[in-house]
Write a protein that holds these residues in place. Structure first.
Motif, PDB file in Angstrom:
ATOM      1  N   UNK A   1      60.931  58.422 101.526  1.00 36.14           N
ATOM      2  CA  UNK A   1      62.220  57.742 101.473  1.00 36.14           C
ATOM      3  C   UNK A   1      62.417  56.919 102.744  1.00 36.14           C
ATOM      4  N   UNK A   2      62.663  55.613 102.620  1.00 33.59           N
ATOM      5  CA  UNK A   2      63.006  54.805 103.781  1.00 33.59           C
ATOM      6  C   UNK A   2      61.805  54.470 104.626  1.00 33.59           C
ATOM      7  N   UNK A   3      62.070  53.889 105.789  1.00 32.16           N
ATOM      8  CA  UNK A   3      61.023  53.417 106.671  1.00 32.16           C
ATOM      9  C   UNK A   3      60.458  54.554 107.497  1.00 32.16           C
ATOM     10  N   UNK A  67      76.524  52.482 107.951  1.00 29.89           N
ATOM     11  CA  UNK A  67      75.984  51.124 107.842  1.00 29.89           C
ATOM     12  C   UNK A  67      74.472  51.087 108.007  1.00 29.89           C
ATOM     13  N   UNK A  68      73.898  52.226 108.367  1.00 30.72           N
ATOM     14  CA  UNK A  68      72.451  52.309 108.528  1.00 30.72           C
ATOM     15  C   UNK A  68      71.785  52.991 107.332  1.00 30.72           C
ATOM     16  N   UNK A  69      72.585  53.519 106.412  1.00 40.04           N
ATOM     17  CA  UNK A  69      72.052  54.314 105.301  1.00 40.04           C
ATOM     18  C   UNK A  69      71.933  53.460 104.054  1.00 40.04           C
ATOM     19  N   UNK A  70      70.767  53.482 103.447  1.00 40.22           N
ATOM     20  CA  UNK A  70      70.506  52.682 102.253  1.00 40.22           C
ATOM     21  C   UNK A  70      70.859  53.471 100.993  1.00 40.22           C
ATOM     22  N   UNK A  71      71.283  52.774  99.948  1.00 42.34           N
ATOM     23  CA  UNK A  71      71.583  53.433  98.684  1.00 42.34           C
ATOM     24  C   UNK A  71      72.917  54.146  98.684  1.00 42.34           C
ATOM     25  N   UNK A  72      73.159  54.929  97.623  1.00 43.37           N
ATOM     26  CA  UNK A  72      74.432  55.636  97.446  1.00 43.37           C
ATOM     27  C   UNK A  72      74.352  57.117  97.771  1.00 43.37           C
ATOM     28  N   UNK A  73      73.219  57.573  98.249  1.00 44.12           N
ATOM     29  CA  UNK A  73      73.063  59.013  98.459  1.00 44.12           C
ATOM     30  C   UNK A  73      74.063  59.583  99.459  1.00 44.12           C
ATOM     31  N   UNK A  74      74.410  58.785 100.481  1.00 43.75           N
ATOM     32  CA  UNK A  74      75.325  59.307 101.498  1.00 43.75           C
ATOM     33  C   UNK A  74      76.732  59.495 100.946  1.00 43.75           C
ATOM     34  N   UNK A  75      77.169  58.583 100.057  1.00 47.08           N
ATOM     35  CA  UNK A  75      78.486  58.721  99.447  1.00 47.08           C
ATOM     36  C   UNK A  75      78.549  59.979  98.590  1.00 47.08           C
ATOM     37  N   UNK A  76      77.474  60.229  97.848  1.00 44.18           N
ATOM     38  CA  UNK A  76      77.431  61.420  97.001  1.00 44.18           C
ATOM     39  C   UNK A  76      77.445  62.687  97.851  1.00 44.18           C
ATOM     40  N   UNK A  77      76.698  62.674  98.957  1.00 45.85           N
ATOM     41  CA  UNK A  77      76.675  63.829  99.846  1.00 45.85           C
ATOM     42  C   UNK A  77      78.042  64.069 100.473  1.00 45.85           C
ATOM     43  N   UNK A  78      78.684  63.000 100.924  1.00 45.95           N
ATOM     44  CA  UNK A  78      80.009  63.140 101.515  1.00 45.95           C
ATOM     45  C   UNK A  78      80.993  63.711 100.516  1.00 45.95           C
ATOM     46  N   UNK A 152      67.471  65.135 105.026  1.00 49.68           N
ATOM     47  CA  UNK A 152      67.320  65.177 106.480  1.00 49.68           C
ATOM     48  C   UNK A 152      65.876  64.935 106.895  1.00 49.68           C
ATOM     49  N   UNK A 153      64.931  65.382 106.074  1.00 49.85           N
ATOM     50  CA  UNK A 153      63.511  65.219 106.406  1.00 49.85           C
ATOM     51  C   UNK A 153      63.093  63.755 106.374  1.00 49.85           C
ATOM     52  N   UNK A 154      63.695  62.966 105.464  1.00 53.22           N
ATOM     53  CA  UNK A 154      63.333  61.543 105.356  1.00 53.22           C
ATOM     54  C   UNK A 154      64.482  60.754 104.769  1.00 53.22           C
ATOM     55  N   UNK A 155      65.536  60.514 105.563  1.00 57.57           N
ATOM     56  CA  UNK A 155      66.698  59.775 105.046  1.00 57.57           C
ATOM     57  C   UNK A 155      66.336  58.344 104.683  1.00 57.57           C
ATOM     58  N   UNK A 156      66.926  57.859 103.615  1.00 59.70           N
ATOM     59  CA  UNK A 156      66.684  56.479 103.168  1.00 59.70           C
ATOM     60  C   UNK A 156      67.528  55.554 104.040  1.00 59.70           C
ATOM     61  N   UNK A 157      66.858  54.719 104.830  1.00 65.45           N
ATOM     62  CA  UNK A 157      67.543  53.930 105.853  1.00 65.45           C
ATOM     63  C   UNK A 157      67.357  52.432 105.654  1.00 65.45           C
TER      64      UNK A 157
END
Length: 292
Positions: A1-3, A67-78, A152-157
């Motif tokens: 996930x991510x760079x 603003x550094x997080x890609x996709x919608x995963x952070x909104x779902x987690x919040x 946490x292991x590989x956040x999509x950024x």
């Protein structure tokens, strides 16, 4: 996930990609929440509160880095973290209210009435704590913890996550602080309770943002966190008295409906005591906030 942002280990420098700090913060937050859940499973004191705090800290970090997080995963987690924190809210609120009532009752109050009030609050607390524990130890929380571990292991950024911490973090912390000061500047002794509560939440956000940034920014961020914690403490006490007054007002209405005017009177006296306790806290905050 991510760079890929590998190659950085140990203490972060200002040159380290900010994405590394994102992963570190999420890993630390996930471990903190896991520990709090284990406390609930073991029936330890203050466990429900620690779950709530852990959720809030994780949500604060997700908001700080949004603003550094890609996709919608952070909104779902919040959203999931908010639901878990809310499930723990009633129990914690009743615990605080019961302690405040016990602390603020005096010899002028009818002793039997005070015991009736405390019993009602305690029964409500026990029921709420049981409901909270069922949610915390349930399947949805277990799934949330698994998701956090993976994320946490590989956040999509986004690509900006490769920028240096020293460049990005001051901007993020300044934005959190600006949101706080914009609202805090509006506070007056007569401002409504809800606005004071909102400023408290913003102070907490600054504190958590500064705590997270301190791994890179050092003493400056630590000083910001310390100051924000002072604001949070005062505004937290203020909110506790507001919550107690609201709860006692509702109980007074119930007592009146059950044709128990004497109990309603005692509840009214206690309510006014908690409302009066707001004023010195507001004055102390405003004095501290506007101090040169």
């Amino acid at each position: 996930m991510g760079e890929s942002l590998g190659g950085w280990a140990g203490a972060l420098s200002a040159e380290a990609p900010v994405g590394v700090l994102v992963g570190n913060a999420l890993t630390k937050g996930a471990a903190r929440l896991q520990g709090a859940v284990l406390m609930v499973e073991k029936g330890e004191d203050d466990a429900i509160h620690q779950v709530r705090v852990s959720c809030r800290r994780l949500r604060s970090d997700l908001k700080l880095f949004r603003k550094l997080l890609a996709g919608d995963w952070s909104k779902e987690l919040r959203s999931d973290l908010s639901a878990l924190a809310n499930a723990c809210g009633e129990a914690r609120d009743l615990e605080v209210i019961a302690a405040l009532v016990r602390e603020n009752a005096n010899s002028e109050d009818d002793e039997e009435h005070v015991e009736t009030i405390l019993t009602t609050l305690t029964v409500g607390l026990d029921r709420a704590a049981k409901r909270s524990a069922e949610v915390v130890t349930g399947e949805s929380t277990a799934e949330l913890l698994q998701t956090l571990e993976v994320v946490a292991a590989a956040p999509d950024l986004k690509p900006d996550a490769s920028k240096p911490c020293g460049e990005v973090l001051p901007e993020l912390l300044a934005a959190a602080n600006e949101a706080f000061t914009q609202e805090a500047d509006k506070l007056k002794p007569w401002t409504v309770d809800d606005h004071w509560h909102e400023v408290r939440l913003l102070a907490k956000r600054v504190r958590y943002a500064a705590d997270t940034s301190a791994a890179v920014l050092g003493d400056e961020a630590k000083a910001t966190a310390t100051q924000a914690a002072k604001y949070q403490e005062l505004l937290g006490q203020h909110q506790d008295h507001c919550a107690a007054a609201d709860a006692l007002t509702a109980m007074a209405a119930d007592a009146a409906a059950q044709d128990d005017p004497e109990l309603s009177f005692t509840l009214g006296r206690l309510t006014e005591r908690h409302r009066a306790a707001r004023r010195p806290l507001r004055e102390e905050f405003l004095s501290l906030y506007h101090r040169p």
